[in-house]
Design a protein around this motif. Sequence first.
Motif, PDB file in Angstrom:
ATOM      1  N   PRO A  15       0.809  -1.217   0.000  1.00 22.12           N
ATOM      2  CA  PRO A  15       0.000   0.000   0.000  1.00 22.12           C
ATOM      3  C   PRO A  15       0.850   1.279   0.000  1.00 22.12           C
ATOM      4  N   PRO A  16       0.577   2.194  -0.916  1.00 20.02           N
ATOM      5  CA  PRO A  16       1.316   3.460  -0.943  1.00 20.02           C
ATOM      6  C   PRO A  16       1.073   4.255   0.339  1.00 20.02           C
ATOM      7  N   HIS A  17       2.129   4.926   0.817  1.00 18.79           N
ATOM      8  CA  HIS A  17       2.041   5.690   2.056  1.00 18.79           C
ATOM      9  C   HIS A  17       2.309   7.177   1.876  1.00 18.79           C
ATOM     10  N   TRP A  18       3.127   7.563   0.905  1.00 19.51           N
ATOM     11  CA  TRP A  18       3.519   8.960   0.821  1.00 19.51           C
ATOM     12  C   TRP A  18       4.003   9.331  -0.579  1.00 19.51           C
ATOM     13  N   ARG A  19       4.046  10.645  -0.807  1.00 14.55           N
ATOM     14  CA  ARG A  19       4.686  11.261  -1.970  1.00 14.55           C
ATOM     15  C   ARG A  19       5.612  12.342  -1.419  1.00 14.55           C
TER      16      ARG A  19
ATOM     17  N   THR B   9      10.800  -2.166   8.642  1.00 15.97           N
ATOM     18  CA  THR B   9      10.165  -2.566   7.392  1.00 15.97           C
ATOM     19  C   THR B   9      11.111  -2.395   6.202  1.00 15.97           C
ATOM     20  N   HIS B  10      10.795  -3.103   5.135  1.00 16.26           N
ATOM     21  CA  HIS B  10      11.413  -2.873   3.839  1.00 16.26           C
ATOM     22  C   HIS B  10      10.642  -1.714   3.201  1.00 16.26           C
ATOM     23  N   GLU B  11      11.231  -1.068   2.194  1.00 21.14           N
ATOM     24  CA  GLU B  11      10.604   0.104   1.583  1.00 21.14           C
ATOM     25  C   GLU B  11      10.763   0.038   0.069  1.00 21.14           C
ATOM     26  N   VAL B  12       9.733   0.472  -0.640  1.00 18.91           N
ATOM     27  CA  VAL B  12       9.849   0.634  -2.085  1.00 18.91           C
ATOM     28  C   VAL B  12       9.553   2.089  -2.414  1.00 18.91           C
ATOM     29  N   VAL B  13      10.353   2.648  -3.323  1.00 20.93           N
ATOM     30  CA  VAL B  13      10.136   4.006  -3.793  1.00 20.93           C
ATOM     31  C   VAL B  13      10.138   4.011  -5.316  1.00 20.93           C
TER      32      VAL B  13
ATOM     33  N   ASP C  71      11.621   4.812 -12.619  1.00 23.01           N
ATOM     34  CA  ASP C  71      12.482   3.852 -11.917  1.00 23.01           C
ATOM     35  C   ASP C  71      11.910   3.563 -10.531  1.00 23.01           C
ATOM     36  N   VAL C  72      12.116   2.321 -10.075  1.00 25.11           N
ATOM     37  CA  VAL C  72      11.648   1.876  -8.766  1.00 25.11           C
ATOM     38  C   VAL C  72      12.824   1.235  -8.035  1.00 25.11           C
ATOM     39  N   ILE C  73      12.959   1.539  -6.735  1.00 27.04           N
ATOM     40  CA  ILE C  73      14.006   0.931  -5.920  1.00 27.04           C
ATOM     41  C   ILE C  73      13.349   0.215  -4.749  1.00 27.04           C
ATOM     42  N   LEU C  74      13.657  -1.057  -4.595  1.00 28.74           N
ATOM     43  CA  LEU C  74      13.193  -1.842  -3.454  1.00 28.74           C
ATOM     44  C   LEU C  74      14.358  -1.926  -2.470  1.00 28.74           C
ATOM     45  N   ILE C  75      14.181  -1.293  -1.313  1.00 32.43           N
ATOM     46  CA  ILE C  75      15.259  -1.130  -0.333  1.00 32.43           C
ATOM     47  C   ILE C  75      15.008  -2.049   0.860  1.00 32.43           C
TER      48      ILE C  75
ATOM     49  N   MET D 234      10.507  13.875  -7.182  1.00 34.89           N
ATOM     50  CA  MET D 234       9.531  13.350  -6.223  1.00 34.89           C
ATOM     51  C   MET D 234       9.365  11.835  -6.407  1.00 34.89           C
ATOM     52  N   LEU D 235       9.026  11.203  -5.283  1.00 37.35           N
ATOM     53  CA  LEU D 235       8.832   9.749  -5.236  1.00 37.35           C
ATOM     54  C   LEU D 235       7.477   9.395  -4.637  1.00 37.35           C
ATOM     55  N   VAL D 236       7.028   8.189  -4.954  1.00 37.86           N
ATOM     56  CA  VAL D 236       5.946   7.523  -4.245  1.00 37.86           C
ATOM     57  C   VAL D 236       6.626   6.488  -3.359  1.00 37.86           C
ATOM     58  N   GLY D 237       6.217   6.387  -2.092  1.00 35.54           N
ATOM     59  CA  GLY D 237       6.792   5.399  -1.182  1.00 35.54           C
ATOM     60  C   GLY D 237       5.734   4.451  -0.661  1.00 35.54           C
ATOM     61  N   ALA D 238       6.124   3.172  -0.484  1.00 35.52           N
ATOM     62  CA  ALA D 238       5.181   2.155   0.004  1.00 35.52           C
ATOM     63  C   ALA D 238       5.917   1.118   0.843  1.00 35.52           C
ATOM     64  N   TYR D 239       5.128   0.373   1.616  1.00 33.33           N
ATOM     65  CA  TYR D 239       5.646  -0.660   2.516  1.00 33.33           C
ATOM     66  C   TYR D 239       4.711  -1.856   2.459  1.00 33.33           C
ATOM     67  N   PRO D 240       5.174  -3.030   2.886  1.00 33.15           N
ATOM     68  CA  PRO D 240       4.263  -4.169   2.970  1.00 33.15           C
ATOM     69  C   PRO D 240       3.108  -3.844   3.932  1.00 33.15           C
ATOM     70  N   PRO D 241       1.983  -4.535   3.797  1.00 35.75           N
ATOM     71  CA  PRO D 241       0.833  -4.255   4.668  1.00 35.75           C
ATOM     72  C   PRO D 241       1.190  -4.381   6.147  1.00 35.75           C
ATOM     73  N   ASP D 242       0.618  -3.501   6.944  1.00 34.93           N
ATOM     74  CA  ASP D 242       0.744  -3.524   8.401  1.00 34.93           C
ATOM     75  C   ASP D 242       2.150  -3.190   8.904  1.00 34.93           C
ATOM     76  N   TYR D 243       2.985  -2.620   8.077  1.00 32.71           N
ATOM     77  CA  TYR D 243       4.321  -2.192   8.505  1.00 32.71           C
ATOM     78  C   TYR D 243       4.430  -0.683   8.346  1.00 32.71           C
TER      79      TYR D 243
END
Length: 170
Positions: free
Chosen positions: A49-53, A66-70, A95-99, A115-124
Amino acid sequence: MMEIVHIHKPCKGVPNSPLPLLIYRKVIEADTKDVAESLEHLFAKNDWPPHWRSSVYPFTHFHTTTHEVVGVYVGSAELQLGGDNGKVYRVEVGDVILIPAGVGHKCISATDDFMLVGAYPPDYNPDICRDQPEKLSERTEAIKRIELPQSDPVLGRSEGCIKQWQIAGA
């Protein structure tokens, strides 16, 4: 195209990770009508689920919860990955980076509109940790308790981090 980046060794107080960082190039084409919305839809579809921009902090930081994707939706930047001695990577729109948790990252330079979109696995939810050598041991232990995600934010349930992180022996 997916780049696999190994950043195993700690850098001062940045734990880094035995899990490889993954860079996906041109996941969304730059001429797409709404790149941010397309990235958010892709991440959500794959259960991240996306969390921020926003942008990336100009100081080294990492997450122990948590792990993070941007995903880059506008502009371009030079990001340093792995701590203050880490390699610098250029990222552009689409481009997408899975950190993996523990991997240090910071913005070295960027276009004014980056600018980026950031997301994390559910419930993290992420914490924000800085390079503090005296806390390396406790943070390394915290990261070991994080479960692997059930899907890759770009490729779904059978590719990407699902495969690469199993190969890494996690």
